[in-house]
Scaffold this motif. Structure first.
Motif, PDB file in Angstrom:
ATOM      1  N   LYS A  23       0.846  -1.186   0.000  1.00 44.10           N
ATOM      2  CA  LYS A  23       0.000   0.000   0.000  1.00 44.10           C
ATOM      3  C   LYS A  23       0.882   1.236   0.000  1.00 44.10           C
ATOM      4  N   ILE A  24       0.478   2.225  -0.808  1.00 49.96           N
ATOM      5  CA  ILE A  24       1.260   3.449  -0.938  1.00 49.96           C
ATOM      6  C   ILE A  24       0.286   4.626  -0.997  1.00 49.96           C
ATOM      7  N   TRP A  25       0.541   5.638  -0.188  1.00 51.21           N
ATOM      8  CA  TRP A  25      -0.227   6.878  -0.234  1.00 51.21           C
ATOM      9  C   TRP A  25       0.721   7.986  -0.644  1.00 51.21           C
ATOM     10  N   ILE A  26       0.283   8.828  -1.574  1.00 51.25           N
ATOM     11  CA  ILE A  26       1.127   9.904  -2.087  1.00 51.25           C
ATOM     12  C   ILE A  26       0.368  11.218  -1.973  1.00 51.25           C
ATOM     13  N   ASP A  27       1.019  12.221  -1.414  1.00 53.35           N
ATOM     14  CA  ASP A  27       0.455  13.560  -1.303  1.00 53.35           C
ATOM     15  C   ASP A  27       1.519  14.553  -1.748  1.00 53.35           C
ATOM     16  N   ASP A  29       2.400  18.671  -1.839  1.00 56.45           N
ATOM     17  CA  ASP A  29       2.117  20.036  -1.405  1.00 56.45           C
ATOM     18  C   ASP A  29       2.802  20.962  -2.402  1.00 56.45           C
ATOM     19  N   GLU A  30       2.033  21.489  -3.340  1.00 54.47           N
ATOM     20  CA  GLU A  30       2.598  22.308  -4.410  1.00 54.47           C
ATOM     21  C   GLU A  30       3.249  23.578  -3.872  1.00 54.47           C
ATOM     22  N   GLU A  31       2.630  24.203  -2.895  1.00 49.50           N
ATOM     23  CA  GLU A  31       3.170  25.449  -2.337  1.00 49.50           C
ATOM     24  C   GLU A  31       4.545  25.235  -1.707  1.00 49.50           C
ATOM     25  N   ALA A  32       4.691  24.142  -0.980  1.00 48.30           N
ATOM     26  CA  ALA A  32       5.974  23.835  -0.330  1.00 48.30           C
ATOM     27  C   ALA A  32       6.892  23.032  -1.239  1.00 48.30           C
ATOM     28  N   ASP A  33       6.364  22.523  -2.355  1.00 45.28           N
ATOM     29  CA  ASP A  33       7.099  21.665  -3.288  1.00 45.28           C
ATOM     30  C   ASP A  33       7.678  20.439  -2.573  1.00 45.28           C
ATOM     31  N   VAL A  34       6.796  19.773  -1.822  1.00 48.87           N
ATOM     32  CA  VAL A  34       7.178  18.600  -1.044  1.00 48.87           C
ATOM     33  C   VAL A  34       6.249  17.443  -1.418  1.00 48.87           C
ATOM     34  N   LEU A  35       6.854  16.287  -1.712  1.00 46.59           N
ATOM     35  CA  LEU A  35       6.098  15.081  -2.019  1.00 46.59           C
ATOM     36  C   LEU A  35       6.228  14.126  -0.832  1.00 46.59           C
ATOM     37  N   TYR A  36       5.073  13.725  -0.306  1.00 47.84           N
ATOM     38  CA  TYR A  36       5.028  12.801   0.826  1.00 47.84           C
ATOM     39  C   TYR A  36       4.612  11.428   0.316  1.00 47.84           C
ATOM     40  N   VAL A  37       5.392  10.401   0.634  1.00 45.87           N
ATOM     41  CA  VAL A  37       5.061   9.029   0.267  1.00 45.87           C
ATOM     42  C   VAL A  37       4.997   8.244   1.576  1.00 45.87           C
ATOM     43  N   SER A  38       3.840   7.627   1.816  1.00 48.17           N
ATOM     44  CA  SER A  38       3.652   6.858   3.050  1.00 48.17           C
ATOM     45  C   SER A  38       3.350   5.412   2.698  1.00 48.17           C
ATOM     46  N   PHE A  39       3.887   4.505   3.489  1.00 46.03           N
ATOM     47  CA  PHE A  39       3.682   3.079   3.286  1.00 46.03           C
ATOM     48  C   PHE A  39       2.805   2.483   4.374  1.00 46.03           C
ATOM     49  N   PHE A  69      10.074  13.974   0.063  1.00 47.80           N
ATOM     50  CA  PHE A  69      10.995  14.483  -0.948  1.00 47.80           C
ATOM     51  C   PHE A  69      10.904  16.003  -0.999  1.00 47.80           C
ATOM     52  N   LEU A  70      11.944  16.673  -0.535  1.00 46.31           N
ATOM     53  CA  LEU A  70      11.998  18.131  -0.583  1.00 46.31           C
ATOM     54  C   LEU A  70      12.324  18.571  -2.005  1.00 46.31           C
ATOM     55  N   ASN A  71      11.851  19.745  -2.402  1.00 53.76           N
ATOM     56  CA  ASN A  71      12.092  20.265  -3.760  1.00 53.76           C
ATOM     57  C   ASN A  71      11.707  19.238  -4.814  1.00 53.76           C
TER      58      ASN A  71
END
Length: 83
Positions: A23-27, A29-39, A69-71
């Motif tokens: 299972k993978i959740w991806i979010d 945040d365009e304003e912060a340019d941060v990609l969150y990947v949760s398992f 993931f920053l930037n």
């Protein structure tokens, strides 16, 4: 969602299958340019480390439960549309 978007996501399938998590959740945040990947949801990380290239690896009891993931938009190049 158009055919081009479906194709872009379809191209990711082999990469998703190569991840050792079911299972993978991806979010993003365009304003912060941060990609969150949760398992794991919910995850309660009790430890984290940041790599030299700006990836925060989050762990719970030693197991990786997520990555941040920053930037994000500056990593690699986005695949070009074929349509």
């Amino acid at each position: 969602m158009g055919a081009a978007e479906v194709e872009k996501i379809s191209d990711l399938v082999p990469h998703f299958l190569g991840i050792p998590h079911k299972k993978i959740w991806i979010d993003y945040d365009e304003e912060a340019d941060v990609l969150y990947v949760s398992f794991k949801k919910p995850s309660h990380a009790d430890d984290s480390e940041i790599t030299e290239d700006g990836v925060i690896v989050r762990r719970e009891k030693g197991a990786v439960v997520g990555m941040t993931f920053l930037n994000a938009s500056k990593r690699g190049t986005a695949p070009k549309s074929r349509g």
